[in-house]
Design a protein around this motif. Structure first.
Motif, mmCIF file in Angstrom:
data_model
loop_
_atom_site.group_PDB
_atom_site.id
_atom_site.type_symbol
_atom_site.label_atom_id
_atom_site.label_comp_id
_atom_site.label_asym_id
_atom_site.label_seq_id
_atom_site.Cartn_x
_atom_site.Cartn_y
_atom_site.Cartn_z
ATOM 1 N N LEU A 83 38.902 -10.586 34.817
ATOM 2 C CA LEU A 83 39.238 -9.843 33.590
ATOM 3 C C LEU A 83 39.493 -10.808 32.429
ATOM 4 O O LEU A 83 39.152 -10.510 31.274
ATOM 5 C CB LEU A 83 40.475 -8.962 33.818
ATOM 6 C CG LEU A 83 40.808 -8.014 32.667
ATOM 7 C CD1 LEU A 83 39.826 -6.841 32.634
ATOM 8 C CD2 LEU A 83 42.237 -7.491 32.757
ATOM 9 N N HIS A 84 40.096 -11.948 32.719
ATOM 10 C CA HIS A 84 40.372 -12.924 31.649
ATOM 11 C C HIS A 84 39.092 -13.290 30.887
ATOM 12 O O HIS A 84 39.134 -13.489 29.669
ATOM 13 C CB HIS A 84 40.959 -14.210 32.229
ATOM 14 C CG HIS A 84 42.353 -14.072 32.765
ATOM 15 N ND1 HIS A 84 42.909 -15.001 33.612
ATOM 16 C CD2 HIS A 84 43.309 -13.125 32.580
ATOM 17 C CE1 HIS A 84 44.148 -14.633 33.933
ATOM 18 N NE2 HIS A 84 44.412 -13.501 33.318
ATOM 19 N N ALA A 85 37.977 -13.428 31.598
ATOM 20 C CA ALA A 85 36.721 -13.764 30.910
ATOM 21 C C ALA A 85 36.343 -12.642 29.949
ATOM 22 O O ALA A 85 35.924 -12.893 28.811
ATOM 23 C CB ALA A 85 35.604 -14.001 31.928
ATOM 24 N N GLY A 86 36.508 -11.403 30.404
ATOM 25 C CA GLY A 86 36.219 -10.264 29.534
ATOM 26 C C GLY A 86 37.173 -10.173 28.363
ATOM 27 O O GLY A 86 36.766 -9.883 27.234
ATOM 28 N N LEU A 87 38.440 -10.425 28.629
ATOM 29 C CA LEU A 87 39.430 -10.358 27.546
ATOM 30 C C LEU A 87 39.112 -11.390 26.463
ATOM 31 O O LEU A 87 39.230 -11.100 25.266
ATOM 32 C CB LEU A 87 40.838 -10.591 28.095
ATOM 33 C CG LEU A 87 41.422 -9.439 28.923
ATOM 34 C CD1 LEU A 87 42.700 -9.879 29.650
ATOM 35 C CD2 LEU A 87 41.721 -8.226 28.041
ATOM 36 N N ALA A 88 38.692 -12.575 26.871
ATOM 37 C CA ALA A 88 38.365 -13.607 25.878
ATOM 38 C C ALA A 88 37.174 -13.177 25.031
ATOM 39 O O ALA A 88 37.169 -13.347 23.800
ATOM 40 C CB ALA A 88 38.086 -14.934 26.576
ATOM 41 N N ALA A 89 36.156 -12.616 25.683
ATOM 42 C CA ALA A 89 34.975 -12.158 24.941
ATOM 43 C C ALA A 89 35.366 -11.036 23.972
ATOM 44 O O ALA A 89 34.933 -11.012 22.808
ATOM 45 C CB ALA A 89 33.906 -11.682 25.918
ATOM 46 N N LYS A 90 36.195 -10.131 24.440
ATOM 47 C CA LYS A 90 36.645 -9.012 23.616
ATOM 48 C C LYS A 90 37.484 -9.512 22.439
ATOM 49 O O LYS A 90 37.319 -9.053 21.304
ATOM 50 C CB LYS A 90 37.454 -8.063 24.502
ATOM 51 C CG LYS A 90 38.177 -6.917 23.820
ATOM 52 C CD LYS A 90 38.574 -5.894 24.869
ATOM 53 C CE LYS A 90 39.707 -4.974 24.489
ATOM 54 N NZ LYS A 90 41.032 -5.589 24.390
ATOM 55 N N GLN A 91 38.388 -10.428 22.702
ATOM 56 C CA GLN A 91 39.206 -10.975 21.611
ATOM 57 C C GLN A 91 38.320 -11.583 20.530
ATOM 58 O O GLN A 91 38.593 -11.422 19.337
ATOM 59 C CB GLN A 91 40.143 -12.067 22.146
ATOM 60 C CG GLN A 91 41.323 -11.536 22.920
ATOM 61 C CD GLN A 91 41.859 -12.550 23.918
ATOM 62 O OE1 GLN A 91 41.472 -13.716 23.912
ATOM 63 N NE2 GLN A 91 42.755 -12.110 24.783
ATOM 64 N N ALA A 92 37.294 -12.289 20.965
ATOM 65 C CA ALA A 92 36.411 -12.938 19.992
ATOM 66 C C ALA A 92 35.706 -11.893 19.135
ATOM 67 O O ALA A 92 35.653 -12.010 17.902
ATOM 68 C CB ALA A 92 35.394 -13.816 20.719
ATOM 69 N N VAL A 93 35.176 -10.863 19.786
ATOM 70 C CA VAL A 93 34.466 -9.806 19.050
ATOM 71 C C VAL A 93 35.411 -9.121 18.061
ATOM 72 O O VAL A 93 35.058 -8.884 16.892
ATOM 73 C CB VAL A 93 33.875 -8.784 20.058
ATOM 74 C CG1 VAL A 93 33.447 -7.508 19.367
ATOM 75 C CG2 VAL A 93 32.715 -9.415 20.822
ATOM 76 N N GLU A 94 36.622 -8.829 18.497
ATOM 77 C CA GLU A 94 37.586 -8.145 17.635
ATOM 78 C C GLU A 94 38.076 -9.065 16.520
ATOM 79 O O GLU A 94 38.231 -8.641 15.367
ATOM 80 C CB GLU A 94 38.760 -7.623 18.476
ATOM 81 C CG GLU A 94 38.319 -6.550 19.464
ATOM 82 C CD GLU A 94 39.453 -6.011 20.338
ATOM 83 O OE1 GLU A 94 39.882 -4.868 20.117
ATOM 84 O OE2 GLU A 94 39.903 -6.738 21.249
ATOM 85 N N ALA A 95 38.305 -10.323 16.845
ATOM 86 C CA ALA A 95 38.779 -11.275 15.836
ATOM 87 C C ALA A 95 37.738 -11.429 14.723
ATOM 88 O O ALA A 95 38.079 -11.446 13.531
ATOM 89 C CB ALA A 95 39.076 -12.624 16.490
ATOM 90 N N VAL A 96 36.493 -11.536 15.111
ATOM 91 C CA VAL A 96 35.419 -11.683 14.118
ATOM 92 C C VAL A 96 35.340 -10.421 13.245
ATOM 93 O O VAL A 96 35.198 -10.509 12.023
ATOM 94 C CB VAL A 96 34.069 -11.975 14.823
ATOM 95 C CG1 VAL A 96 32.890 -11.739 13.896
ATOM 96 C CG2 VAL A 96 34.072 -13.408 15.349
ATOM 97 N N ALA A 97 35.450 -9.267 13.867
ATOM 98 C CA ALA A 97 35.390 -8.024 13.088
ATOM 99 C C ALA A 97 36.551 -7.949 12.092
ATOM 100 O O ALA A 97 36.376 -7.544 10.941
ATOM 101 C CB ALA A 97 35.411 -6.812 14.025
ATOM 102 N N MET A 98 37.726 -8.351 12.516
ATOM 103 C CA MET A 98 38.889 -8.299 11.612
ATOM 104 C C MET A 98 38.737 -9.299 10.472
ATOM 105 O O MET A 98 39.030 -8.985 9.319
ATOM 106 C CB MET A 98 40.183 -8.537 12.399
ATOM 107 C CG MET A 98 40.548 -7.341 13.265
ATOM 108 S SD MET A 98 42.219 -7.423 14.001
ATOM 109 C CE MET A 98 41.852 -8.189 15.578
ATOM 110 N N ALA A 99 38.290 -10.496 10.792
ATOM 111 C CA ALA A 99 38.098 -11.496 9.729
ATOM 112 C C ALA A 99 37.017 -11.038 8.764
ATOM 113 O O ALA A 99 37.154 -11.179 7.543
ATOM 114 C CB ALA A 99 37.754 -12.848 10.343
ATOM 115 N N GLN A 100 35.956 -10.470 9.281
ATOM 116 C CA GLN A 100 34.887 -10.005 8.392
ATOM 117 C C GLN A 100 35.338 -8.830 7.532
ATOM 118 O O GLN A 100 34.856 -8.650 6.419
ATOM 119 C CB GLN A 100 33.643 -9.627 9.207
ATOM 120 C CG GLN A 100 32.908 -10.863 9.717
ATOM 121 C CD GLN A 100 31.446 -10.588 10.003
ATOM 122 O OE1 GLN A 100 31.126 -9.696 10.781
ATOM 123 N NE2 GLN A 100 30.565 -11.347 9.377
#
Lengths: 445, 445
Positions: free
Chosen positions: A193-210
């Motif tokens: 799950l940690h691998a998925g959480l990291a991928a998800k965090q990245a996707v969400e972080a990029v969306a928030m920054a954008q």
């Protein structure tokens, strides 16, 4: 500000042709292990996220689409679920499970070549972060796959989307504020799950920054930033020097796994298998076993007395015993089924011993004391699948055909082979047609 | 296994009538500050999560519904956005923003009384975790609001949903593997985002555990678990002793804020305001200012030279200067607008000094050196809104009417007053009708 210098370096990098070819092989392996991993747990994850099973992003091996966030989570989880996915010694963790899962959410909008290049960049960031923070960060108990993976995947997405330096800094800073993942979960489904959480965090972080949310830009070096809290001994040089000189995806290169267990066990597993093949050992001949590690090199192998095959993924005792007694390192051997008490008693015969100091080429030695008084020993430095002893093309294909079956298996191979010439939406559409994934040892044929 | 003992204690606790009343007041304050916080940033967050703007969970102050995960994120972000929400000295962070935001996703399915009791339990877990890990955890650079909030909110949800001990352990363990939030973000919108992330992690962790995903159960004390990585000096006693004897929501109690800045600045702010009111100070009379803290007590006040009012939320220099010169601590004073260079020059007059040692009643002293040679000094131990100097009922209402306006304001007050007699779905439906939130200093009337 060194965080900015890092971002400028990778946003302006051009990757080599050779590294693109390796990225393609990594994607092939990622899809192999992901398609093999349909299981009870992937269904549970979908149940938990039933609200997010509508969207435009794919779930590998599934018919439906989902939100970007859940796509990244699901695919990252699935890619790492069997612990069959690649690792990297600079990272001390699993790069492709995180990076490809984050990048796939953007695949339709980019060329296959740009997608592969972004993976190379993401791996480079993750490996350089690893070199900057290891070994202390890992030895402290962090799961680098997620703590470094979220940052690296955010960087890879920024590269793919050609974001500005500032937006990239904000993205990586938001990811830094979510960096987590504890090694206590090794041997449970929360590790993948940690691998998925990291991928998800990245996707969400990029969306928030954008969308415009601003964060502390010097995320690595600000007071009470990533370095201060996660890696006080962080060495900045590996992050900034020699960008473009060579690529970590190639040098030192990925470890591609043949078997579904922790990579720290690979040398011991090969040694045990070799001894069995050479000597034809039987259980009742084995009086005791010693496995010699360089100190700290068995840190991930936390389960000395595993109760299930799943826990056995992190048990050198279990893995070496299987190898010595000629049992296959199959998916079934590492399932959540309970181990018999007879087998668990045998595992008590296996002891770990340690060698002081460290080595650039840390070997593992398995020594067997036989009931007839003989002593057999085998040392392995470069296990099968490690960069110095890589799987052949044929062995990679064998991994694919062992774990993945279906009418789409052959077309998929062809598609990946041509990937630098393809548009992303074409591969994306094809991946959508691959469903069912009824190939898992636990649930199927 | 002490993690299990903790879970057993809180799952079987019955909270006092008095603590329910305080929980109601806390909810009233939570809604006040949340409704005040409609802003550019809440719109940005919705843009980033546009895929999750369908669902069954509410977004405070908004018309639409959303997924549970985004509801928790949005509401937690919004509740903490103005830094007007409550804090707690045991936590060293903001409990209500996280706890209510997580619990609201389950409100429709429970009674008002059960909802309030679950908040009391969540606060108790968060405060006891704080006592167990502070001050080291906070001083290391972690943002306790999120690192402790996710665990506590998962526990509160488990209590509300009457989950089993094992499911609760799995939930809290999955939350532990997501515990994050760096103090480097103080003064950026990512600080309030941490509150939302913790609430979201809790909601997602509970959903995953309920769907069947299993985690390491002894999440606090396992090898390479929460204690080992986040709080090596964790003291277990405050987690387990005297459950039910008194409730942290009451003893020592919540700090309820009147002003939108960091609670570490509250004593200094009161002292400055008092000096202005007593002496009628003018800017040109002030030659220099000293603010005396006990060592470490100004850690959160990281911005000595803020560039915006938003950064000024974490600047004792800015806040004391406003107070001494008779400027109001208004939302406008803490907006993202740039501060004038003239004002920024004045802030250089403010110096911090430190007192060695620690105190159970850490005071702050503001000393003003006047141009005519006089020296004025004011010491504050219990600022307005702290448990020993609480807001009166009238002051709480004034905070509400200052920040919240609309035809639904009065009915909302009534609804909360009667909450222990209400069913959750009725309050939930009412909260849905409250939209627009056009009450923010930054965007409106």
């Amino acid at each position: 500000m060194d965080s900015q210098r890092l971002v400028q370096k990778f946003l302006t990098s051009q990757v080599s042709e050779k590294s693109l070819q390796i990225a393609k092989a990594a994607l092939f392996d990622y899809l192999t292990v992901s398609l093999a991993a349909q299981s009870l747990e992937t269904e549970q994850l979908k149940t938990a996220y039933k609200e997010q099973l509508e969207g435009t992003s794919l779930l590998i091996g599934e018919k439906g689409l989902a939100t970007k966030a859940f796509s990244a989570l699901h695919n990252g989880f699935r890619a790492h679920l069997l612990d069959l996915d690649d690792t990297h010694s600079s990272v001390r963790g699993h790069p492709s499970a995180v990076l490809f899962s984050a990048l796939l959410t953007e695949l339709p909008y980019h060329s296959g070549k740009a997608f592969l290049a972004s993976y190379v960049i993401g791996l480079e960031i993750m490996a350089r972060l690893g070199m900057a923070v290891n070994p202390d960060h890992y030895l402290q108990g962090w799961h680098n796959t997620s703590t470094l993976g979220g940052l690296a995947a955010a960087g890879a997405l920024a590269y793919l989307k050609q974001m500005t330096v500032d937006q990239t800094l904000h993205s990586m800073s938001i990811a830094a504020s979510q960096a987590a993942g504890l090694q206590m979960q090794f041997g449970t489904p929360i590790k993948p799950l940690h691998a998925g959480l990291a991928a998800k965090q990245a996707v969400e972080a990029v969306a928030m920054a954008q969308a415009g949310l601003a964060a502390e830009k010097d995320f690595l070096f600000a007071d009470r930033g990533f370095r201060a809290v996660y890696a006080p001994k962080l060495n900045v040089a590996p992050l900034l020097e020699d960008w473009g000189k060579s690529w970590q995806v190639n040098q030192p290169g990925l470890w591609v796994k043949s078997y579904p267990f922790c990579s720290a066990a690979m040398s011991g597993a090969d040694a045990a298998e070799y001894l069995h093949q050479k000597e034809g050992l039987r259980e009742d001949e084995i009086a005791g076993v010693e496995v010699l590690f360089f100190k700290g090199r068995d840190q991930a192998l936390k389960n000395r007395q595993p109760k299930t095959g799943e826990e056995g993924r992190f048990s050198i005792e279990y893995i070496v015993w299987l190898g010595l007694t000629g049992q296959e390192y199959s998916l079934d051997a590492f399932s959540s089924k309970a181990l018999s008490s007879a087998l668990r008693r045998q595992l008590l015969k296996v002891q770990r011993t340690y060698q002081e100091g460290s080595s650039d080429e840390p070997f593992v030695t398995v020594t067997v004391n036989l009931t007839d008084g003989r002593k057999l020993s085998q040392q392995v430095t470069y296990p099968k699948g490690s960069p110095r002893n890589p799987l052949t093309e044929k062995e990679r294909r064998k991994k694919f055909t062992t774990y993945v079956r279906g009418p789409w298996a052959k077309p998929l191979e062809e598609k990946i082979k041509r990937m630098e010439q393809e548009e992303g939406d074409s591969l994306f559409s094809f991946l959508q047609t691959i469903n069912g994934g009824k190939t898992d040892g636990r649930t199927c044929d």
